[in-house]
Design a protein around this motif. Structure first.
Motif, PDB file in Angstrom:
ATOM      1  N   GLU A  10      14.658  -5.414 -15.489  1.00  0.00           N
ATOM      2  CA  GLU A  10      14.029  -5.016 -14.220  1.00  0.00           C
ATOM      3  C   GLU A  10      14.325  -3.532 -14.038  1.00  0.00           C
ATOM      4  O   GLU A  10      15.038  -2.941 -14.859  1.00  0.00           O
ATOM      5  CB  GLU A  10      14.610  -5.834 -13.070  1.00  0.00           C
ATOM      6  N   TYR A  15      22.104  -8.508  -6.099  1.00  0.00           N
ATOM      7  CA  TYR A  15      22.447  -7.345  -5.285  1.00  0.00           C
ATOM      8  C   TYR A  15      21.872  -7.310  -3.877  1.00  0.00           C
ATOM      9  O   TYR A  15      22.076  -6.369  -3.142  1.00  0.00           O
ATOM     10  CB  TYR A  15      22.075  -6.059  -6.028  1.00  0.00           C
ATOM     11  N   TYR A  16      21.118  -8.359  -3.486  1.00  0.00           N
ATOM     12  CA  TYR A  16      20.472  -8.306  -2.166  1.00  0.00           C
ATOM     13  C   TYR A  16      21.436  -8.601  -1.031  1.00  0.00           C
ATOM     14  O   TYR A  16      22.430  -9.298  -1.198  1.00  0.00           O
ATOM     15  CB  TYR A  16      19.333  -9.316  -2.087  1.00  0.00           C
ATOM     16  N   THR A  71      15.248  -1.899 -10.847  1.00  0.00           N
ATOM     17  CA  THR A  71      16.003  -1.441  -9.679  1.00  0.00           C
ATOM     18  C   THR A  71      17.327  -0.782 -10.093  1.00  0.00           C
ATOM     19  O   THR A  71      17.626   0.338  -9.651  1.00  0.00           O
ATOM     20  CB  THR A  71      16.263  -2.607  -8.708  1.00  0.00           C
ATOM     21  N   GLU A  79      11.283   1.685  -4.774  1.00  0.00           N
ATOM     22  CA  GLU A  79      12.579   1.691  -4.101  1.00  0.00           C
ATOM     23  C   GLU A  79      12.522   2.717  -2.972  1.00  0.00           C
ATOM     24  O   GLU A  79      12.014   3.820  -3.147  1.00  0.00           O
ATOM     25  CB  GLU A  79      13.721   2.055  -5.079  1.00  0.00           C
ATOM     26  N   GLY A 113      13.590  -2.396  -1.635  1.00  0.00           N
ATOM     27  CA  GLY A 113      12.464  -2.202  -2.552  1.00  0.00           C
ATOM     28  C   GLY A 113      11.860  -3.526  -2.930  1.00  0.00           C
ATOM     29  O   GLY A 113      12.242  -4.582  -2.409  1.00  0.00           O
ATOM     30  N   GLN A 120       5.167 -16.761  -7.912  1.00  0.00           N
ATOM     31  CA  GLN A 120       5.734 -15.614  -7.207  1.00  0.00           C
ATOM     32  C   GLN A 120       5.239 -14.295  -7.798  1.00  0.00           C
ATOM     33  O   GLN A 120       5.546 -13.938  -8.925  1.00  0.00           O
ATOM     34  CB  GLN A 120       7.254 -15.667  -7.264  1.00  0.00           C
ATOM     35  N   LEU A 121       4.455 -13.573  -6.993  1.00  0.00           N
ATOM     36  CA  LEU A 121       3.893 -12.309  -7.477  1.00  0.00           C
ATOM     37  C   LEU A 121       4.831 -11.148  -7.219  1.00  0.00           C
ATOM     38  O   LEU A 121       4.832 -10.166  -7.951  1.00  0.00           O
ATOM     39  CB  LEU A 121       2.579 -12.002  -6.747  1.00  0.00           C
ATOM     40  N   ARG A 160      13.132 -10.254 -20.526  1.00  0.00           N
ATOM     41  CA  ARG A 160      14.092 -11.285 -20.118  1.00  0.00           C
ATOM     42  C   ARG A 160      14.039 -12.412 -21.139  1.00  0.00           C
ATOM     43  O   ARG A 160      12.946 -12.822 -21.550  1.00  0.00           O
ATOM     44  CB  ARG A 160      13.751 -11.834 -18.721  1.00  0.00           C
ATOM     45  N   ASP A 195      13.815 -15.430 -21.219  1.00  0.00           N
ATOM     46  CA  ASP A 195      13.405 -16.602 -20.444  1.00  0.00           C
ATOM     47  C   ASP A 195      12.761 -17.634 -21.356  1.00  0.00           C
ATOM     48  O   ASP A 195      12.408 -17.314 -22.474  1.00  0.00           O
ATOM     49  CB  ASP A 195      12.313 -16.162 -19.451  1.00  0.00           C
ATOM     50  N   GLN A 248       6.274  -4.774 -14.676  1.00  0.00           N
ATOM     51  CA  GLN A 248       6.461  -4.734 -13.224  1.00  0.00           C
ATOM     52  C   GLN A 248       5.888  -3.442 -12.642  1.00  0.00           C
ATOM     53  O   GLN A 248       5.941  -2.390 -13.280  1.00  0.00           O
ATOM     54  CB  GLN A 248       7.955  -4.765 -12.878  1.00  0.00           C
ATOM     55  N   ARG A 298      16.555 -15.270  -3.649  1.00  0.00           N
ATOM     56  CA  ARG A 298      16.443 -14.158  -4.607  1.00  0.00           C
ATOM     57  C   ARG A 298      17.453 -14.326  -5.758  1.00  0.00           C
ATOM     58  O   ARG A 298      18.602 -14.690  -5.539  1.00  0.00           O
ATOM     59  CB  ARG A 298      16.665 -12.788  -3.952  1.00  0.00           C
ATOM     60  N   TYR A 355       7.014 -14.553 -19.263  1.00  0.00           N
ATOM     61  CA  TYR A 355       7.032 -13.999 -20.607  1.00  0.00           C
ATOM     62  C   TYR A 355       8.387 -13.369 -20.893  1.00  0.00           C
ATOM     63  O   TYR A 355       9.169 -13.122 -19.987  1.00  0.00           O
ATOM     64  CB  TYR A 355       5.921 -12.945 -20.753  1.00  0.00           C
TER      65      TYR A 355
END
Ligand code: HAM
Length: 419
Positions: free
Chosen positions: A77, A266-267, A79, A125, A306, A284-285, A107, A109, A121, A262, A116
């Protein structure tokens, strides 16, 4: 035969047209909100990602040791990379600092439709502000970015992790118990949440109240639950202020959703997600919210928030809605009727190209019939047929590929005709 690595994709020219079109639209929207684009490397030191999330995250990463013995990871990601960049070089910039980016992420995944191992992305921020209006603007930016691509069916969900955590405290749940509950809440497995709460010895009344809030939250219900906690009350005021501002930004349809937990660690405080309900499991978009990474990276404390939009899922959602992506057409396709006219034909093509008019030319020395067929297969708007008779008058035949109508046009008048 070589095969694609699992979870990666090739993109055809048509895929790329769609992707570039969507990317350009998104970029314009970010800029219209005063955001500026940045770029960071595809790989970073592994520690950048384990610093907050712990070693556990390594299983989800593409990490490796380079020839110099450095522990690195392909970014999952952007951030953390953007915050590293901020702490290193951008701290002195005027606030608020509004940064946006596009980038591929990796990732480890389990791949499926919409998920994927390499994906893209589009995100941003916002550094240096935590007023309700900045959060309302941030949510509305995510909404606008998605809507402006042409998407119709999306839902905005807003949650708050401080309030959720205050509820956990009220229910006397230990950190370990919370960790056990969070994945169940995330997957909306509310029956399992109930059973687990029972096992933890939470009173029946509190179980029901909590489940009710997870499924249908409103400010009143939330307030009654967390009156004991000054910080949570403050977050409720913030949430109320954000919600009151949303209509100003044209967001009339949103849900308060306390089950937003989430994934990245870090949120804190306000979080939000935007879904495309007709995408199924991976709907989830967009995900985002307020978070804290700067102090951990050695920077001076300042508020940050962000979001990131899954670019690939946005395209999938548009395709599901049968969005008519514009198909770029080639303006002119030049056809020399014989080999002797190649030079003049290239001169004409080059003249048009120098004026930025999309022009192609027959490179296979085909007859007119076949060349016209090819021109139509590549969606050329017009064909320029370069023949000896016409050239004697310093002209060429311009054929409208749709109607089949032809007209004689002076060579010198060609750029003007196509502009
Ligand atoms: P995230 O929720 O992990 O947040 O990812 C954001 C979006 O990326 C997701 O909503 C989803 O659309 C897309 N996405 C995630 N994983 C995959 C995958 N394997 N394949 C396809 N698409 C995927 C973040 O990454 C945060 N950095 C967002 C943020 C920015 N928070 C604050 N600032």
């Amino acid at each position: 035969m070589f095969q694609l690595p699992r979870g990666t994709r090739d993109f055809t020219p048509r895929d790329m047209q769609k992707r570039r079109y969507v990317e350009d639209t998104m970029r314009t929207v970010f800029q219209s909100f005063g955001y500026q684009e940045v770029q960071t490397p595809t790989f970073e030191t592994l520690e950048l990602f384990t610093a907050k999330s712990g070693e556990g995250i390594i299983d989800e990463l593409y990490s490796f040791t380079d020839k110099g013995g450095r522990e690195l990871a392909l970014r999952p990601e952007l951030t953390a990379p953007v915050m590293r960049f901020y702490v290193e070089k951008l701290q002195m910039e005027a606030k608020p600092l509004k940064l946006f980016y596009f980038g591929n992420c990796f990732r480890y995944d389990r791949p499926q439709k919409g998920r994927y191992r390499e994906f893209w992305q589009a995100g941003c921020e916002l550094v240096g502000t935590d007023t309700p209006e900045s959060y309302a603007e941030l949510i509305s930016l995510a909404y606008a970015v998605l809507r402006m691509t042409g998407l119709k069916n999306i839902t905005v969900n807003i949650g708050n992790l401080t309030i959720l955590s205050s509820i956990f405290t009220k229910l006397n749940l230990s950190k370990d118990q919370q960790q056990e509950l969070i994945p169940l809440i995330d997957k909306a497995q509310f029956d399992d949440v109930k059973t687990t709460l029972q096992q933890f010895g939470v009173a029946q009344r509190d179980q029901e109240k909590f489940l009710d809030i997870l499924q249908t939250a409103n400010i009143k219900k939330l307030s009654s639950f967390v009156q004991h906690d000054a910080q949570a009350r403050q977050e409720i005021d913030l949430l109320t202020a954000i919600i009151n501002l949303l209509p100003l930004f044209n967001i009339k349809n949103y849900h308060l959703k306390m089950s937003i937990v989430r994934g990245l660690d870090y949120y804190k405080g306000m979080v939000f997600e935007i879904d495309a309900p007709n995408l199924g499991a991976e709907k989830q978009l967009c995900g985002g919210g307020a978070y804290e990474l700067i102090p951990l990276f050695g920077g001076r404390e300042t508020p940050t928030a962000g979001f990131a939009i899954g670019f690939d899922r946005t395209i999938l959602a548009l395709e599901t809605e049968k969005y008519a992506f514009p198909s770029p057409t080639l303006t002119a396709y030049v056809i020399p009727v014989n080999k002797a006219l190649l030079e003049q034909s290239f001169t004409i093509a080059q003249q048009l190209r120098s004026k930025n008019i999309a022009t192609d030319i027959d490179l296979l020395r085909r007859g007119i019939g076949k060349a016209l067929k090819y021109a139509s297969s590549i969606n050329a708007k017009t064909a320029i047929i370069v023949g000896p008779q016409e050239l004697k008058q310093d002209a060429v035949m311009v054929r409208d590929m749709k109607s089949g109508k032809q007209e004689l046009v002076k060579c010198s008048a060609l750029p003007k005709k196509f502009r």
